[in-house]
Design a protein around this motif. Structure first.
Motif, PDB file in Angstrom:
ATOM      1  N   HIS A   1       1.185   4.002   2.130  1.00 47.99           N
ATOM      2  CA  HIS A   1       1.322   4.905   3.277  1.00 47.99           C
ATOM      3  C   HIS A   1       2.904   5.040   3.555  1.00 47.99           C
ATOM      4  CE1 HIS A   1      -2.250   3.538   5.675  1.00 47.99           C
ATOM      5  NE2 HIS A   1      -2.669   4.277   4.995  1.00 47.99           N
TER       6      HIS A   1
ATOM      7  N   ASP B   1       5.435   5.018   5.175  1.00 45.00           N
ATOM      8  CA  ASP B   1       6.484   4.173   5.648  1.00 45.00           C
ATOM      9  C   ASP B   1       6.624   2.740   4.902  1.00 45.00           C
ATOM     10  OD1 ASP B   1       3.963   3.567   6.763  1.00 45.00           O
ATOM     11  OD2 ASP B   1       4.602   2.528   8.527  1.00 45.00           O
ATOM     12  N   HIS B   2       5.900   2.727   3.762  1.00 44.52           N
ATOM     13  CA  HIS B   2       6.054   1.691   2.864  1.00 44.52           C
ATOM     14  C   HIS B   2       6.369   2.157   1.264  1.00 44.52           C
ATOM     15  CE1 HIS B   2       3.731  -1.256   5.294  1.00 44.52           C
ATOM     16  NE2 HIS B   2       3.421  -0.141   5.958  1.00 44.52           N
TER      17      HIS B   2
ATOM     18  N   HIS C   1      -6.735  -2.660   6.636  1.00 41.78           N
ATOM     19  CA  HIS C   1      -5.826  -1.569   6.943  1.00 41.78           C
ATOM     20  C   HIS C   1      -6.161  -0.477   6.047  1.00 41.78           C
ATOM     21  CE1 HIS C   1      -2.702   0.572   8.311  1.00 41.78           C
ATOM     22  NE2 HIS C   1      -1.851   0.695   7.214  1.00 41.78           N
TER      23      HIS C   1
ATOM     24  N   HIS D   1       0.636  -0.995  -0.138  1.00 41.19           N
ATOM     25  CA  HIS D   1       0.094  -0.067  -0.232  1.00 41.19           C
ATOM     26  C   HIS D   1       0.779   1.193   0.111  1.00 41.19           C
ATOM     27  CE1 HIS D   1       0.892  -0.794   4.064  1.00 41.19           C
ATOM     28  NE2 HIS D   1       0.320   0.448   4.631  1.00 41.19           N
TER      29      HIS D   1
ATOM     30  N   ASP E   1       0.382  -4.253   6.137  1.00 40.97           N
ATOM     31  CA  ASP E   1      -0.195  -3.874   7.727  1.00 40.97           C
ATOM     32  C   ASP E   1      -1.411  -4.452   8.097  1.00 40.97           C
ATOM     33  OD1 ASP E   1       1.881  -2.340   7.955  1.00 40.97           O
ATOM     34  OD2 ASP E   1       1.018  -0.209   7.772  1.00 40.97           O
TER      35      ASP E   1
END
Ligand SMILES: [Zn+2]
Length: 296
Positions: free
Chosen positions: A124, A126-127, A206, A122, A227
């Motif tokens: 976000h 932090d990915h 998520h 995904h 996540d």
């Protein structure tokens, strides 16, 4: 227990699944609010499972999975990106590591232009944060210039419209440069083979359109569910994050996945656990438990 927050090292842990060689790389650590990370679960319960600092934050890894097969290099997840991508206030909140995925790749002798394909569970920060890099002209471009970036079409649409409960997690500098460079490969809401040995499967909860990545070769299999379960401390079915858009759906999908894995003995990759990335699920009396797999 070895740490998944190992930094850039010359000999990171590797897993062999048939024709796939998977190297677990540190895409940068960060700290997030423990309360938000465990949703409805009271602190006296979750704080027994994780380290908590004086600001109520817990440490997280962003493990990225470099997969080599048939002469190709496929990077699954890209971590936070460099701390310089964030303003001073954010750097204070999140206490990012002083390195990112490019440093971890360099440490094993892999240049960013060698990556053939990037797969993101995904978008976000932090990915997807490691997916773009400053271009030296005040903007950003793809970090991995030869790679196509595989993302669910629905996830992309939610990202560009900011459909999230955590403000600022879908960051324009991680998104627009991929579209401008024409490197996006948007795929539909169904299981799909991305290359031999790697498939993706919708895993909503998520986010509405998160995808799991399945590594399978030679009769061996591992699943990275993004996540759905960021750390092993989230194995409890109700241990969802306050960031989850669809917590009930996340719980249902978590149960189904842990059941599937426990039945088959397959590996579970957990990308943000600060201690370990590789686990096995087992089931007894209706409860699931996870055990780390020795990857040293
Ligand atoms: Zn996320």
């Amino acid at each position: 227990m070895p740490s998944a927050r190992i930094g850039p090292v010359r000999t990171p842990p590797k897993i062999h699944l048939g024709d796939l060689t998977i190297t677990a790389l540190d895409g940068g650590g960060l700290w997030l609010d423990g309360g938000a990370m465990f949703g409805i679960i009271p602190k006296p319960l979750w704080s027994k499972l994780v380290q908590v600092d004086a600001f109520n934050r817990i440490p997280l890894a962003t493990t990225c999975f470099l997969t080599e097969t048939a002469g190709k290099k496929i990077l699954v997840e890209t971590g936070t990106g460099p701390a310089a991508k964030y303003d001073d206030k954010e750097q204070g909140f999140f206490s990012f590591s002083p390195y990112w995925i490019v440093n971890s790749l360099e440490a094993i002798g892999v240049g960013r232009e060698e990556i053939d394909l990037v797969i993101l569970t995904h978008l976000h920060f932090d990915h997807a944060g490691g997916g773009t890099i400053a271009d030296g002209r005040g903007g950003y471009g793809p970090t991995f210039p030869r790679a196509k970036y595989v993302v669910q079409r629905g996830e992309w649409e939610d990202a560009v419209t900011g459909h999230a409960v955590m403000s600022g997690t879908y960051r324009p500098q991680n998104l627009a440069p991929l579209e401008v460079a024409g490197v996006l490969s948007l795929i539909g809401n169904a299981p799909a083979e991305i290359c031999p040995g790697i498939t993706v499967r919708p895993m909503p909860g998520h986010t509405r359109h998160q995808q799991a990545v399945i590594f399978e070769s030679g009769g061996k299999r591992a699943i990275l569910p993004g996540d759905l379960m960021p750390t092993a401390a989230h194995a409890g079915l109700r241990y969802n994050m306050a960031y989850d858009l669809l917590p009930f759906e996340n719980m249902v999908n978590k149960k189904a996945l842990l059941e599937e894995l426990a039945g088959k003995g397959d590996l579970l990759f957990i990308g943000q656990d600060p201690a370990e990335f590789c686990w096995r699920s087992s089931q007894a009396q209706g409860r699931f438990s996870l055990a780390p797999v020795n990857t040293a």
